[in-house]
Motif scaffolding. Structure first.
Motif, PDB file in Angstrom:
ATOM      1  N   PRO A  92      28.894   8.611  36.562  1.00  0.00           N
ATOM      2  CA  PRO A  92      28.348   7.260  36.371  1.00  0.00           C
ATOM      3  C   PRO A  92      27.558   6.827  37.614  1.00  0.00           C
ATOM      4  N   LEU A  93      26.443   6.151  37.387  1.00  0.00           N
ATOM      5  CA  LEU A  93      25.605   5.696  38.499  1.00  0.00           C
ATOM      6  C   LEU A  93      25.658   4.185  38.702  1.00  0.00           C
ATOM      7  N   LEU A  94      25.973   3.430  37.663  1.00  0.00           N
ATOM      8  CA  LEU A  94      26.043   1.972  37.788  1.00  0.00           C
ATOM      9  C   LEU A  94      27.454   1.481  37.427  1.00  0.00           C
ATOM     10  N   ARG A  95      27.714   1.286  36.147  1.00  0.00           N
ATOM     11  CA  ARG A  95      29.041   0.834  35.734  1.00  0.00           C
ATOM     12  C   ARG A  95      30.074   1.936  35.990  1.00  0.00           C
ATOM     13  N   ASN A  96      31.216   1.520  36.544  1.00  0.00           N
ATOM     14  CA  ASN A  96      32.327   2.442  36.821  1.00  0.00           C
ATOM     15  C   ASN A  96      31.966   3.538  37.813  1.00  0.00           C
ATOM     16  N   ALA A  97      31.017   3.298  38.680  1.00  0.00           N
ATOM     17  CA  ALA A  97      30.629   4.298  39.672  1.00  0.00           C
ATOM     18  C   ALA A  97      31.382   4.052  40.970  1.00  0.00           C
ATOM     19  N   GLY A  98      31.742   5.128  41.661  1.00  0.00           N
ATOM     20  CA  GLY A  98      32.325   5.021  42.989  1.00  0.00           C
ATOM     21  C   GLY A  98      33.834   5.174  43.018  1.00  0.00           C
ATOM     22  N   LYS A 150      27.301  -4.526  34.861  1.00  0.00           N
ATOM     23  CA  LYS A 150      26.166  -3.612  35.022  1.00  0.00           C
ATOM     24  C   LYS A 150      26.006  -2.758  33.773  1.00  0.00           C
ATOM     25  N   PRO A 151      24.784  -2.289  33.504  1.00  0.00           N
ATOM     26  CA  PRO A 151      24.587  -1.397  32.357  1.00  0.00           C
ATOM     27  C   PRO A 151      25.161  -0.006  32.642  1.00  0.00           C
ATOM     28  N   ILE A 152      25.337   0.752  31.587  1.00  0.00           N
ATOM     29  CA  ILE A 152      25.804   2.129  31.718  1.00  0.00           C
ATOM     30  C   ILE A 152      24.608   3.021  32.037  1.00  0.00           C
ATOM     31  N   LEU A 153      24.714   3.747  33.125  1.00  0.00           N
ATOM     32  CA  LEU A 153      23.705   4.745  33.494  1.00  0.00           C
ATOM     33  C   LEU A 153      24.461   5.957  34.012  1.00  0.00           C
ATOM     34  N   ASP A 154      24.531   7.000  33.204  1.00  0.00           N
ATOM     35  CA  ASP A 154      25.304   8.191  33.532  1.00  0.00           C
ATOM     36  C   ASP A 154      24.377   9.382  33.737  1.00  0.00           C
ATOM     37  N   LEU A 155      24.683  10.150  34.738  1.00  0.00           N
ATOM     38  CA  LEU A 155      23.969  11.394  35.039  1.00  0.00           C
ATOM     39  C   LEU A 155      24.773  12.564  34.500  1.00  0.00           C
ATOM     40  N   THR A 156      24.088  13.456  33.792  1.00  0.00           N
ATOM     41  CA  THR A 156      24.705  14.692  33.326  1.00  0.00           C
ATOM     42  C   THR A 156      23.870  15.853  33.847  1.00  0.00           C
ATOM     43  N   SER A 204      22.710   2.635  28.647  1.00  0.00           N
ATOM     44  CA  SER A 204      23.199   1.813  27.540  1.00  0.00           C
ATOM     45  C   SER A 204      23.558   0.436  28.082  1.00  0.00           C
ATOM     46  N   MET A 205      23.187  -0.614  27.329  1.00  0.00           N
ATOM     47  CA  MET A 205      23.543  -1.976  27.712  1.00  0.00           C
ATOM     48  C   MET A 205      23.595  -2.839  26.461  1.00  0.00           C
ATOM     49  N   PRO A 206      24.721  -3.525  26.210  1.00  0.00           N
ATOM     50  CA  PRO A 206      24.790  -4.424  25.053  1.00  0.00           C
ATOM     51  C   PRO A 206      23.775  -5.555  25.191  1.00  0.00           C
ATOM     52  N   TRP A 207      23.182  -5.927  24.083  1.00  0.00           N
ATOM     53  CA  TRP A 207      22.186  -6.990  24.095  1.00  0.00           C
ATOM     54  C   TRP A 207      22.851  -8.314  24.462  1.00  0.00           C
ATOM     55  N   GLY A 208      22.383  -8.903  25.550  1.00  0.00           N
ATOM     56  CA  GLY A 208      22.921 -10.185  26.008  1.00  0.00           C
ATOM     57  C   GLY A 208      24.192 -10.090  26.826  1.00  0.00           C
TER      58      GLY A 208
END
Length: 526
Positions: free
Chosen positions: A181-187, A357-363, A399-403
């Motif tokens: 994960p790069l944004l949400r749940n990262a670190g 934060k939106p989901i941005l995952d690196l694979t 991925s990011m839920p609208w609103g």
């Protein structure tokens, strides 16, 4: 009946530690017999039950100290056992959370056979026979909250298709993968949030156990001192009955000489009846107090009445509010538990903030594929090193839920929960201050009350003796003697009540300070 075999086993169990000295005693000719005998005696005393420290027991012929009652409660009280189980359960919850970052191994063996009929009667049916061996390992990364994986695939496929270059065909591949994960749940903070929250849960469970210990100690002290007070009440009632009976007998004797009237005798007889009623009620109260104490210590037999009990001399002196409040602030379990819960909710708030934060995952993946052969598994395995091709892949998932309405609502909920818990902590600290002030004043007040009540009892005893002496001299009436006797009984009860209230107030203050644990030498689990 104990069998000979059981007897031998028990003897071996008791004397096994002394066997080396026994051999020394019988077979070592160099050691003086007196020294060997002394060592043998010490050894037997050390291993025998007589040398062991005996646990407190409940028996009518054995005095029961308040320390003994508390020791029994610490070993067998139901509430403590339940709370200990809750603490152990929370420790297992922590082990489960920590196990989430243990490596995971997987393996699969699969064989497929497929046969397809020909399109016409002149064509042979096609068939395939495939066998695959898959094995891999994955490791969650506690520093980044990602995961690493390594997987191998060894396969064999055979077909009746004459156009296949290799038949059977053996294949082999090895692939490493990374998911991060790069944004949400990262670190690492996100990765360890559940573990840290569970560690706080273990701390809360331990604090709650300590709180339960303090509660049980205070309840046992109160039950013990209540039993002391009820037995003393019974003694006072019995003493009053003896005095009433003696007065009644004297009035009867004087009536025969014409000194007393029937009304005087009847008045004394009513006094005896009232005293007997008081004794019966006091006996019931004693048995109720005994049952309360036996219930707290989880006695095996409720018919085994406790032995002699007594008030310990109060040597604590007048308490100091500042010192008591400082101890309470540092050690009082409910405020400590509320502070640990506040830390848990702070973790929840940070988690909710990250989840905005939106989901941005690196694979990513990188691997090797061995050149296929038809000669067997050994050759295709060696080709993975000597004759292979490379493959890699890299991708991003967004991925990011609208609103983000749900995530924002959860964040606001976390803020409100944290604010509410802070208010609860402030409220608990304020209530603690009030409780300590009340307990300190109660101890101070009852110290003075015990001293005053003791002097009042001494005065009532002298007044009763004086009134009885006047009655014996014919200068007073039996009614005046009964009144003096009632006054004496009431002052004794007031002194007893003051002593009991003082012990209860001191017990409550120690509970608030958390000093009962040190006072009775209680060892808490780590």
């Amino acid at each position: 009946m104990v069998s000979l075999k059981d007897s031998r086993f028990r003897l071996r169990t008791v004397f096994r530690p002394a066997f080396p000295l026994l051999r020394l005693f019988f077979f070592n000719s160099d050691m003086p017999r007196s020294n060997a005998c002394a060592l043998l005696l010490l050894s037997l005393l050390a291993v025998s039950p007589l040398g062991a420290q005996t646990a407190p027991v409940l028996a009518p012929d054995k005095p029961l100290l308040v320390e003994d009652a508390i020791a029994l409660a610490m070993r067998k009280n139901f509430d403590l056992q339940i709370q200990a189980n809750s603490t152990d359960q929370q420790k297992e919850t922590l082990a489960i959370a920590q196990a989430g970052f243990d490596p995971s191994v997987n393996a699969t063996v699969l064989r497929n056979f497929n046969e397809t009929p020909g399109r016409s009667s002149n064509l042979e049916a096609s068939s395939s026979d495939t066998t695959s061996f898959r094995a891999g390992i994955s490791q969650p990364l506690i520093w980044t909250n990602g995961s690493l994986g390594l997987a191998g695939n060894l396969g064999r496929s055979a077909t009746n298709n004459a156009f296949n270059l290799f038949n059977p065909a053996f294949s082999n591949s090895l692939t490493a993968t990374l998911n991060q994960p790069l944004l949400r749940n990262a670190g690492g903070v996100a990765a360890r949030s559940n573990i840290n929250r569970t560690k706080l849960g273990v701390s809360i469970a331990y604090i709650n156990y300590k709180s339960q210990v303090l509660t049980v100690v205070a309840a046992t002290e109160n039950a013990y001192y209540s039993l002391v007070a009820q037995r003393e009440t019974l003694r006072i009632r019995q003493l009053s009955l003896q005095l009433s009976q003696r007065l009644y007998d004297e009035n009867q004797a004087r009536r025969t000489t014409g000194v007393m009237t029937d009304l005087d005798v009847l008045s004394a007889e009513v006094g005896v009846a009232n005293s007997r009623r008081g004794v019966i009620q006091a006996e019931q109260s004693v048995r109720d107090a005994e049952d309360t104490l036996l219930n707290l210590v989880n006695a095996a037999d409720f018919d085994a009445r406790p032995g002699a009990v007594k008030f310990n001399d109060y040597t604590g002196g007048a308490p100091n509010f500042a010192a008591s409040y400082k101890l309470a602030r540092d050690y009082y379990p409910p405020t400590l538990s509320a502070a640990e819960t506040l830390k848990q909710l702070q973790i929840d708030l940070e988690t909710a903030r990250r989840n905005l934060k939106p989901i941005l995952d690196l694979t990513a993946s990188y691997g090797f594929a061995a050149r296929q052969v038809s000669s067997g598994y050994g050759d295709v395995l060696s080709n993975l090193v000597d004759d292979h091709g490379n493959n890699w892949g890299l991708g991003l998932t967004y991925s990011m839920p609208w609103g983000r309405r749900a995530d924002k609502a959860r964040f606001r909920q976390a803020q409100l929960n944290l604010a509410s818990q802070q208010l609860r902590l402030d409220q608990a600290e304020q209530q603690l201050m009030v409780s300590v002030r009340t307990a300190v004043r109660s101890v101070e007040t009852n110290l003075a009350a015990v001293e005053i009540a003791s002097k009042a009892t001494m005065l009532s005893e002298k007044q009763y003796e004086q009134q009885k002496a006047r009655f014996d001299a014919g200068l007073s009436t039996s009614r005046a003697v009964l009144q003096a006797q009632d006054d004496l009984e009431n002052t004794r009860f007031q002194e007893l009540s003051a002593k009991l209230t003082l012990r209860r107030a001191a017990s409550e203050l120690r509970r608030l300070e958390g000093t009962s644990i040190q006072r009775y030498g209680i060892q808490l689990p780590q």
